[in-house]
Write a protein that holds these residues in place. Structure first.
Motif, PDB file in Angstrom:
ATOM      1  N   GLY A  53       0.792  -1.222   0.000  1.00 30.82           N
ATOM      2  CA  GLY A  53       0.000   0.000   0.000  1.00 30.82           C
ATOM      3  C   GLY A  53       0.825   1.273   0.000  1.00 30.82           C
ATOM      4  O   GLY A  53       0.270   2.363   0.097  1.00 30.82           O
ATOM      5  N   ARG A  54       2.146   1.147  -0.096  1.00 29.09           N
ATOM      6  CA  ARG A  54       3.009   2.321  -0.078  1.00 29.09           C
ATOM      7  C   ARG A  54       4.021   2.246  -1.218  1.00 29.09           C
ATOM      8  O   ARG A  54       4.659   1.215  -1.427  1.00 29.09           O
ATOM      9  N   ILE A  84       8.518   9.253   0.083  1.00 32.21           N
ATOM     10  CA  ILE A  84       8.762   7.952  -0.524  1.00 32.21           C
ATOM     11  C   ILE A  84       9.526   7.089   0.477  1.00 32.21           C
ATOM     12  O   ILE A  84      10.502   7.535   1.074  1.00 32.21           O
ATOM     13  N   ALA A  85       9.067   5.863   0.657  1.00 33.73           N
ATOM     14  CA  ALA A  85       9.795   4.923   1.509  1.00 33.73           C
ATOM     15  C   ALA A  85      11.051   4.480   0.764  1.00 33.73           C
ATOM     16  O   ALA A  85      10.974   4.009  -0.368  1.00 33.73           O
ATOM     17  N   PHE A 133      15.083   0.620  -7.855  1.00 30.17           N
ATOM     18  CA  PHE A 133      13.787   0.202  -8.377  1.00 30.17           C
ATOM     19  C   PHE A 133      12.692   1.014  -7.704  1.00 30.17           C
ATOM     20  O   PHE A 133      12.785   1.317  -6.510  1.00 30.17           O
ATOM     21  N   VAL A 134      11.646   1.327  -8.471  1.00 29.87           N
ATOM     22  CA  VAL A 134      10.446   1.936  -7.907  1.00 29.87           C
ATOM     23  C   VAL A 134       9.388   0.848  -7.869  1.00 29.87           C
ATOM     24  O   VAL A 134       9.122   0.192  -8.878  1.00 29.87           O
ATOM     25  N   VAL A 135       8.815   0.662  -6.679  1.00 26.53           N
ATOM     26  CA  VAL A 135       7.796  -0.364  -6.479  1.00 26.53           C
ATOM     27  C   VAL A 135       6.485   0.338  -6.152  1.00 26.53           C
ATOM     28  O   VAL A 135       6.428   1.193  -5.266  1.00 26.53           O
ATOM     29  N   ARG A 164       2.201   9.901  -9.687  1.00 23.07           N
ATOM     30  CA  ARG A 164       1.217   9.136 -10.448  1.00 23.07           C
ATOM     31  C   ARG A 164       0.857   7.827  -9.742  1.00 23.07           C
ATOM     32  O   ARG A 164      -0.310   7.456  -9.626  1.00 23.07           O
ATOM     33  N   LEU A 165       1.874   7.138  -9.226  1.00 18.66           N
ATOM     34  CA  LEU A 165       1.639   5.859  -8.543  1.00 18.66           C
ATOM     35  C   LEU A 165       0.847   6.050  -7.250  1.00 18.66           C
ATOM     36  O   LEU A 165       0.059   5.177  -6.881  1.00 18.66           O
ATOM     37  N   GLU A 166       1.066   7.159  -6.561  1.00 22.66           N
ATOM     38  CA  GLU A 166       0.319   7.409  -5.330  1.00 22.66           C
ATOM     39  C   GLU A 166      -1.159   7.667  -5.608  1.00 22.66           C
ATOM     40  O   GLU A 166      -1.998   7.421  -4.753  1.00 22.66           O
TER      41      GLU A 166
END
Length: 168
Positions: A53-54, A84-85, A133-135, A164-166
């Motif tokens: 979820g993050r 961002i984590a 990497f972006v997850v 955009r992903l959020e």
């Protein structure tokens, strides 16, 4: 021989204009590998774990890696922003060396795994360090960056992508 030379020259000419940080990855669009890694001793962080979820960034690094030192201030700024984590995986490095590297330069990672033998990196498709990497929130790998992650790339690529992903 002239035709062979022309063919090879043409192949090189097309390859010279490509960005080496954009090496294709078979994992983009697929779930991030579930790897179980021990925590990095001395780093004062829990073992590597993505939070469902993050949106997250996963960075493979090593103390012996010169480009890792170059990108480290960028990772520190990303972590300080808190949007961002940022997770780390120490790649084929002595635990004490990685811990010393982070103690000297700062520790941007929420969680850190120790990939002593490089098996986790193989599952992620890592060619070498640094790789980032972006997850996505759904655990899917959405982007891969090969080489040092610099402020320009963060502003141009990662910030818009994460925004955009959020929203997804």
């Amino acid at each position: 021989p002239l035709l062979c030379f022309a063919a090879v020259a043409t192949w090189f000419a097309f390859g010279l204009g490509r960005d080496p940080s954009r090496i294709p990855s078979a994992l983009v669009g697929r779930p991030a590998p579930a790897v179980a890694l021990p925590p990095l001793e001395g780093a004062q962080r829990p073992a590597f774990a993505l939070q469902p979820g993050r949106v997250a960034i996963v960075n493979f690094f090593a103390s012996w890696c010169a480009p890792c030192k170059v990108e480290h201030p960028t990772l520190m700024r990303l972590a300080a922003e808190g949007r961002i984590a940022v997770h780390g995986i120490s790649y084929k490095d002595a635990a004490a060396d990685s811990a010393r590297f982070l103690a000297q330069l700062g520790n941007p990672f929420e969680t850190i795994g120790w990939d002593r033998d490089g098996r986790a990196a193989m599952e992620w498709g890592v060619y070498g360090v640094p790789e980032t990497f972006v997850v996505g929130r759904d655990g899917t790998i959405r982007h891969r960056h090969v080489g040092a992650l610099l402020d320009d790339t963060v502003a141009r690529v990662l910030v818009p992508m994460v925004a955009r992903l959020e929203r997804e």
